[in-house]
Write a protein that holds these residues in place. Structure first.
Motif, PDB file in Angstrom:
ATOM      1  N   ASP A 144       0.902  -1.135  -0.078  1.00 47.45           N
ATOM      2  CA  ASP A 144      -0.180  -0.066   0.015  1.00 47.45           C
ATOM      3  C   ASP A 144       0.752   1.245  -0.025  1.00 47.45           C
ATOM      4  O   ASP A 144       1.158   1.657   1.139  1.00 47.45           O
ATOM      5  CB  ASP A 144      -0.709  -0.090   1.252  1.00 47.45           C
ATOM      6  CG  ASP A 144      -1.859   1.125   1.322  1.00 47.45           C
ATOM      7  OD1 ASP A 144      -1.901   1.964   0.278  1.00 47.45           O
ATOM      8  OD2 ASP A 144      -2.501   1.255   2.216  1.00 47.45           O
ATOM      9  N   GLU A 204      -2.446  10.490  -0.222  1.00 49.28           N
ATOM     10  CA  GLU A 204      -3.542   9.547  -0.277  1.00 49.28           C
ATOM     11  C   GLU A 204      -4.199   9.263   1.104  1.00 49.28           C
ATOM     12  O   GLU A 204      -5.277   9.050   1.292  1.00 49.28           O
ATOM     13  CB  GLU A 204      -3.491   8.327  -1.145  1.00 49.28           C
ATOM     14  CG  GLU A 204      -4.772   7.647  -1.519  1.00 49.28           C
ATOM     15  CD  GLU A 204      -4.902   6.674  -0.364  1.00 49.28           C
ATOM     16  OE1 GLU A 204      -6.056   5.711  -0.384  1.00 49.28           O
ATOM     17  OE2 GLU A 204      -4.170   6.234   0.563  1.00 49.28           O
ATOM     18  N   GLU A 205      -3.131   8.858   1.850  1.00 52.98           N
ATOM     19  CA  GLU A 205      -3.560   8.290   3.165  1.00 52.98           C
ATOM     20  C   GLU A 205      -3.960   9.402   4.409  1.00 52.98           C
ATOM     21  O   GLU A 205      -4.614   8.918   5.152  1.00 52.98           O
ATOM     22  CB  GLU A 205      -2.123   7.636   3.834  1.00 52.98           C
ATOM     23  CG  GLU A 205      -1.627   6.748   3.173  1.00 52.98           C
ATOM     24  CD  GLU A 205      -2.442   5.479   3.270  1.00 52.98           C
ATOM     25  OE1 GLU A 205      -3.473   5.474   3.849  1.00 52.98           O
ATOM     26  OE2 GLU A 205      -1.745   4.252   2.738  1.00 52.98           O
ATOM     27  N   ASP A 260      -4.769  -0.347  -5.816  1.00 47.22           N
ATOM     28  CA  ASP A 260      -4.598   0.087  -4.491  1.00 47.22           C
ATOM     29  C   ASP A 260      -5.357  -0.667  -3.689  1.00 47.22           C
ATOM     30  O   ASP A 260      -6.027   0.104  -2.590  1.00 47.22           O
ATOM     31  CB  ASP A 260      -4.762   1.799  -4.486  1.00 47.22           C
ATOM     32  CG  ASP A 260      -4.138   2.164  -2.927  1.00 47.22           C
ATOM     33  OD1 ASP A 260      -3.619   1.582  -2.213  1.00 47.22           O
ATOM     34  OD2 ASP A 260      -4.556   3.345  -2.657  1.00 47.22           O
ATOM     35  N   SER A 280     -14.920   8.314   3.487  1.00 48.52           N
ATOM     36  CA  SER A 280     -14.573   8.437   4.852  1.00 48.52           C
ATOM     37  C   SER A 280     -14.644   9.805   5.113  1.00 48.52           C
ATOM     38  O   SER A 280     -14.407  10.678   4.373  1.00 48.52           O
ATOM     39  CB  SER A 280     -13.171   7.785   4.906  1.00 48.52           C
ATOM     40  OG  SER A 280     -12.752   8.035   5.802  1.00 48.52           O
ATOM     41  N   ARG A 313     -16.508   5.047   7.768  1.00 45.50           N
ATOM     42  CA  ARG A 313     -16.670   4.897   6.225  1.00 45.50           C
ATOM     43  C   ARG A 313     -17.901   4.846   5.861  1.00 45.50           C
ATOM     44  O   ARG A 313     -19.012   4.185   6.600  1.00 45.50           O
ATOM     45  CB  ARG A 313     -15.982   3.270   6.417  1.00 45.50           C
ATOM     46  CG  ARG A 313     -14.745   3.212   6.802  1.00 45.50           C
ATOM     47  CD  ARG A 313     -13.558   3.572   5.828  1.00 45.50           C
ATOM     48  NE  ARG A 313     -12.426   3.565   6.712  1.00 45.50           N
ATOM     49  CZ  ARG A 313     -11.194   3.709   5.895  1.00 45.50           C
ATOM     50  NH1 ARG A 313     -11.340   4.036   4.720  1.00 45.50           N
ATOM     51  NH2 ARG A 313     -10.006   3.777   6.546  1.00 45.50           N
ATOM     52  N   VAL A 368     -10.851  14.887   5.545  1.00 50.34           N
ATOM     53  CA  VAL A 368     -10.840  13.661   4.353  1.00 50.34           C
ATOM     54  C   VAL A 368     -12.360  13.966   3.384  1.00 50.34           C
ATOM     55  O   VAL A 368     -11.884  14.387   2.296  1.00 50.34           O
ATOM     56  CB  VAL A 368     -10.927  12.202   4.969  1.00 50.34           C
ATOM     57  CG1 VAL A 368     -10.846  11.438   3.786  1.00 50.34           C
ATOM     58  CG2 VAL A 368      -9.544  12.053   5.873  1.00 50.34           C
ATOM     59  N   SER A 373     -12.036  -0.152   2.355  1.00 51.15           N
ATOM     60  CA  SER A 373     -11.422   1.058   2.595  1.00 51.15           C
ATOM     61  C   SER A 373     -11.594   2.079   1.400  1.00 51.15           C
ATOM     62  O   SER A 373     -12.455   1.971   0.832  1.00 51.15           O
ATOM     63  CB  SER A 373      -9.692   0.758   2.561  1.00 51.15           C
ATOM     64  OG  SER A 373      -9.428   0.135   1.288  1.00 51.15           O
ATOM     65  N   THR A 374     -10.869   3.067   1.258  1.00 46.33           N
ATOM     66  CA  THR A 374     -11.329   4.475   0.740  1.00 46.33           C
ATOM     67  C   THR A 374     -10.013   4.947  -0.176  1.00 46.33           C
ATOM     68  O   THR A 374      -8.660   4.860  -0.021  1.00 46.33           O
ATOM     69  CB  THR A 374     -11.498   5.408   1.631  1.00 46.33           C
ATOM     70  OG1 THR A 374     -12.479   5.116   2.648  1.00 46.33           O
ATOM     71  CG2 THR A 374     -12.105   6.848   1.004  1.00 46.33           C
ATOM     72  N   ILE A 375     -10.368   5.209  -1.451  1.00 49.77           N
ATOM     73  CA  ILE A 375      -9.426   5.745  -2.335  1.00 49.77           C
ATOM     74  C   ILE A 375     -10.305   7.004  -2.794  1.00 49.77           C
ATOM     75  O   ILE A 375     -11.171   7.404  -3.310  1.00 49.77           O
ATOM     76  CB  ILE A 375      -9.398   5.083  -3.750  1.00 49.77           C
ATOM     77  CG1 ILE A 375      -9.235   3.597  -3.801  1.00 49.77           C
ATOM     78  CG2 ILE A 375      -8.518   6.012  -4.618  1.00 49.77           C
ATOM     79  CD1 ILE A 375      -7.768   3.267  -3.543  1.00 49.77           C
ATOM     80  N   PRO A 376      -9.873   8.118  -1.676  1.00 47.69           N
ATOM     81  CA  PRO A 376     -10.445   9.352  -1.793  1.00 47.69           C
ATOM     82  C   PRO A 376     -10.983  10.043  -2.985  1.00 47.69           C
ATOM     83  O   PRO A 376     -11.561  10.666  -3.275  1.00 47.69           O
ATOM     84  CB  PRO A 376      -9.679  10.205  -0.947  1.00 47.69           C
ATOM     85  CG  PRO A 376      -8.738   9.178  -0.010  1.00 47.69           C
ATOM     86  CD  PRO A 376      -8.611   8.099  -0.703  1.00 47.69           C
ATOM     87  N   GLU A 387      -2.383  -4.255   5.049  1.00 49.77           N
ATOM     88  CA  GLU A 387      -2.334  -2.776   4.833  1.00 49.77           C
ATOM     89  C   GLU A 387      -2.642  -1.976   6.140  1.00 49.77           C
ATOM     90  O   GLU A 387      -3.482  -2.429   6.872  1.00 49.77           O
ATOM     91  CB  GLU A 387      -3.443  -2.386   3.886  1.00 49.77           C
ATOM     92  CG  GLU A 387      -3.441  -2.676   2.448  1.00 49.77           C
ATOM     93  CD  GLU A 387      -4.346  -2.124   1.629  1.00 49.77           C
ATOM     94  OE1 GLU A 387      -5.535  -2.822   2.245  1.00 49.77           O
ATOM     95  OE2 GLU A 387      -4.612  -1.523   0.968  1.00 49.77           O
ATOM     96  N   HIS A 388      -1.703  -1.071   6.530  1.00 49.75           N
ATOM     97  CA  HIS A 388      -1.885  -0.148   7.628  1.00 49.75           C
ATOM     98  C   HIS A 388      -1.545  -0.992   8.834  1.00 49.75           C
ATOM     99  O   HIS A 388      -1.427  -0.379   9.954  1.00 49.75           O
ATOM    100  CB  HIS A 388      -3.248   0.590   7.666  1.00 49.75           C
ATOM    101  CG  HIS A 388      -3.705   1.242   6.558  1.00 49.75           C
ATOM    102  ND1 HIS A 388      -4.752   2.291   6.881  1.00 49.75           N
ATOM    103  CD2 HIS A 388      -3.039   1.401   5.259  1.00 49.75           C
ATOM    104  CE1 HIS A 388      -4.812   3.016   5.728  1.00 49.75           C
ATOM    105  NE2 HIS A 388      -3.765   2.495   4.570  1.00 49.75           N
TER     106      HIS A 388
HETATM  107  C1  LIG Z   1      -7.303   1.649  -0.140  1.00 49.27           C
HETATM  108  C2  LIG Z   1      -6.127   2.329   0.431  1.00 49.27           C
HETATM  109  N1  LIG Z   1      -4.839   1.449   0.366  1.00 49.27           N
HETATM  110  C3  LIG Z   1      -6.137   3.134   1.667  1.00 49.27           C
HETATM  111  O1  LIG Z   1      -5.743   2.484   2.475  1.00 49.27           O
HETATM  112  N2  LIG Z   1      -6.679   4.347   1.665  1.00 49.27           N
HETATM  113  C4  LIG Z   1      -6.744   5.126   3.061  1.00 49.27           C
HETATM  114  C5  LIG Z   1      -7.329   6.396   2.558  1.00 49.27           C
HETATM  115  C6  LIG Z   1      -7.826   7.216   3.655  1.00 49.27           C
HETATM  116  C7  LIG Z   1      -9.332   7.194   4.172  1.00 49.27           C
HETATM  117  N3  LIG Z   1      -9.253   8.009   5.176  1.00 49.27           N
HETATM  118  C8  LIG Z   1      -7.945   8.700   5.247  1.00 49.27           C
HETATM  119  N4  LIG Z   1      -7.198   8.029   4.335  1.00 49.27           N
HETATM  120  C9  LIG Z   1      -7.739   4.426   3.819  1.00 49.27           C
HETATM  121  O2  LIG Z   1      -8.899   3.676   3.398  1.00 49.27           O
HETATM  122  O3  LIG Z   1      -7.624   4.514   5.266  1.00 49.27           O
END
Ligand SMILES: C[C@H](N)C(=O)N[C@@H](Cc1c[nH]cn1)C(=O)O
Length: 456
Positions: A115, A149-150, A178, A195, A325, A362, A398-401, A426-427
């Motif tokens: 990620d 992005e994050e 992603d 998000s 979310r 966000v 999860s989110t792709i803003p 991821e994360h």
């Molecule tokens: C899907 C991507 N790999 C990811 O993890 N995006 C983040 C984006 C985000 C949302 N709120 C803050 N950042 C996520 O989904 O946490």
């Protein structure tokens, strides 16, 4: 020597703390240099400024807009990815240094391995595979690579609007990798959740106070915060903010059927994450809770004592952090207004002398693709070419803003073509990408260029 995944992972491009955005810029420059060496034309586009929750205005890192040689007879594919990462520390419980890519039993461990540095490099490797074999790339390639992005892709929304009639004018397709597969079967993703991220600040006394001296005489900021955070969710995971889930689209029978064929194994998933049970009982219910219903997660508290050992203070100011979310047809500004009203209402019942401040960031919309879109035909064929199986059609929690903005603002078709494994973390601690997914994923991207060219 080309800088590969090990060099990319070594850059601590954590975008969560704006004071470290210098590292994000270093990472963007490294990616830009690599694209230039491959013959790409690169612009480091100005992304403007951003106001932080503290009120401070900061300069944003640039965004890479790049393209390889253009042939007007070919379709143009725009690839989006990001090179910033979530924070990572050894003390979080990593088995290896998160910023030193380490291979163990065919897995490459490191922050950003999956990620999203690994997949971004896999796209570049796919281009390089055509170049190395002296084959013409069957589609024109454009790249948009960002470093925030994050934290919600600050600045990117405006930049896309600004470049709609220039950079995006000749783009036919936008593709994003992603995401993770849901199981061990390759997948095509047709939805992501949106998000909104909240900071709830409670400010009390002028200084941290000795709990033995002042305890009992002070309404403690931490106690207020815990009451507020505790009011958000019930033990079944249901969000307690009135009206927040009112606009969730009802489940149709056709949509429900899409969950039947997903080879998701509930028992295996319990083992992967290490829980005795999920909040739901069936595979379908668990997947829907993760993909097509909203959720609220409490992430942390800034200002509270969190080191090992004991310290007997009453923290003067604490900031709770949580996010919601969101799914179609929830609207981030509406959700944010309802959450603020809820917190203010609960706070008023505490009769507290402390100060409450709620900030939302966000504000990313959910995204759902049209499954009839021809990109999905090319994606499906490419998966079959490389893996010999039909892909699973999945959503992702999860989110792709920027995904929905791409679709709305440019009017182009958007697809997500994940190569990351369902257990890549991821994360989390020990994030990884497997050598298999990295290499087969690169082949998938190369095959995808070919299959896409046949649509044109
Ligand atoms: C899907 C991507 N790999 C990811 O993890 N995006 C983040 C984006 C985000 C949302 N709120 C803050 N950042 C996520 O989904 O946490």
């Amino acid at each position: 020597k080309e800088k590969g995944l090990k060099e990319w992972v070594a850059i601590k491009s954590d975008s969560g703390d704006h004071t470290k955005w210098g590292e994000v810029e270093t990472m963007l420059n490294m990616a830009a240099e690599r694209i230039k060496k491959m013959g790409g034309k690169v612009e480091l586009a100005d992304a403007g400024t951003h106001q932080l929750p503290s009120g401070e205005t900061v300069l944003l890192p640039p965004v890479i807009l790049a393209e390889f040689a253009k042939d007007p007879k070919k379709a143009t594919l725009c690839i989006y990815g990001h090179v910033d990462v979530q924070p990572a520390k050894m003390e979080d419980g990593w088995a290896t240094d998160p910023f030193n890519l380490t291979e163990i039993k065919g897995n490459l461990y490191g922050r950003g391995a999956t990620d999203n540095k690994g997949p971004v490099l896999a796209w570049l490797h796919a281009v390089e595979s055509y170049q190395a074999t002296k084959k013409e790339i069957p589609v024109n390639i454009k790249l948009i690579i960002e470093g925030l992005e994050e934290v919600g892709s600050y600045g990117l929304f405006k930049l896309i609007k600004k470049r709609r009639d220039s950079f995006f004018a000749d783009v036919d397709f936008i593709v994003i990798s992603d995401n993770v597969w849901a199981t061990t079967t390759p997948a095509l993703t047709y939805g992501t959740r949106g998000s909104s991220y909240f900071f709830v600040e409670i400010e009390g006394p002028k200084l941290d106070l000795h709990s033995g001296v002042y305890g009992g005489s002070i309404q403690e900021p931490m106690a207020d915060l815990i009451a507020l955070l505790g009011s958000l969710l019930d033990h079944t995971g249901k969000i307690q903010v009135v009206g927040v889930s009112d606009d969730v689209t009802p489940l149709t029978e056709d949509e429900r059927k899409l969950y039947d064929n997903i080879s998701f194994d509930l028992e295996e998933m319990k083992n992967v994450v290490g829980v005795k049970h999920f909040l739901q009982d069936t595979k379908e219910e668990v997947l829907m809770a993760r993909w097509r219903y909203p959720s609220l997660s409490i992430h942390g508290v800034e200002g509270a004592f969190s080191d090992p050992g004991s310290k007997t203070i009453i923290p003067r100011k604490v900031t709770g952090k949580f996010s919601i979310r969101q799914v179609p047809n929830m609207d981030p500004p509406d959700v944010e207004r309802k959450v603020k009203e809820h917190l203010e209402q609960v706070f008023s019942t505490l009769n507290s002398p402390n100060r409450l401040k709620v900030t939302a960031t966000v504000g990313a919309k959910p995204w759902v693709a049209n499954l009839q879109d021809s990109q999905y035909v090319a994606g499906q064929k490419a998966v079959k070419d490389v893996f010999g199986v039909e892909p699973e059609f999945i959503r992702e929690g999860s989110t792709i803003p920027i995904a929905q903005t791409f679709q709305e603002e440019t009017g182009k078709s958007v697809m997500m073509l994940p190569i990351s494994g369902h257990d890549d973390g991821e994360h989390s601690q020990n994030e990884k990408i497997s050598r298999y997914n990295y290499i087969e994923g690169t082949k998938l991207f190369a095959a995808y260029f070919y299959e896409l060219s046949l649509l044109h």
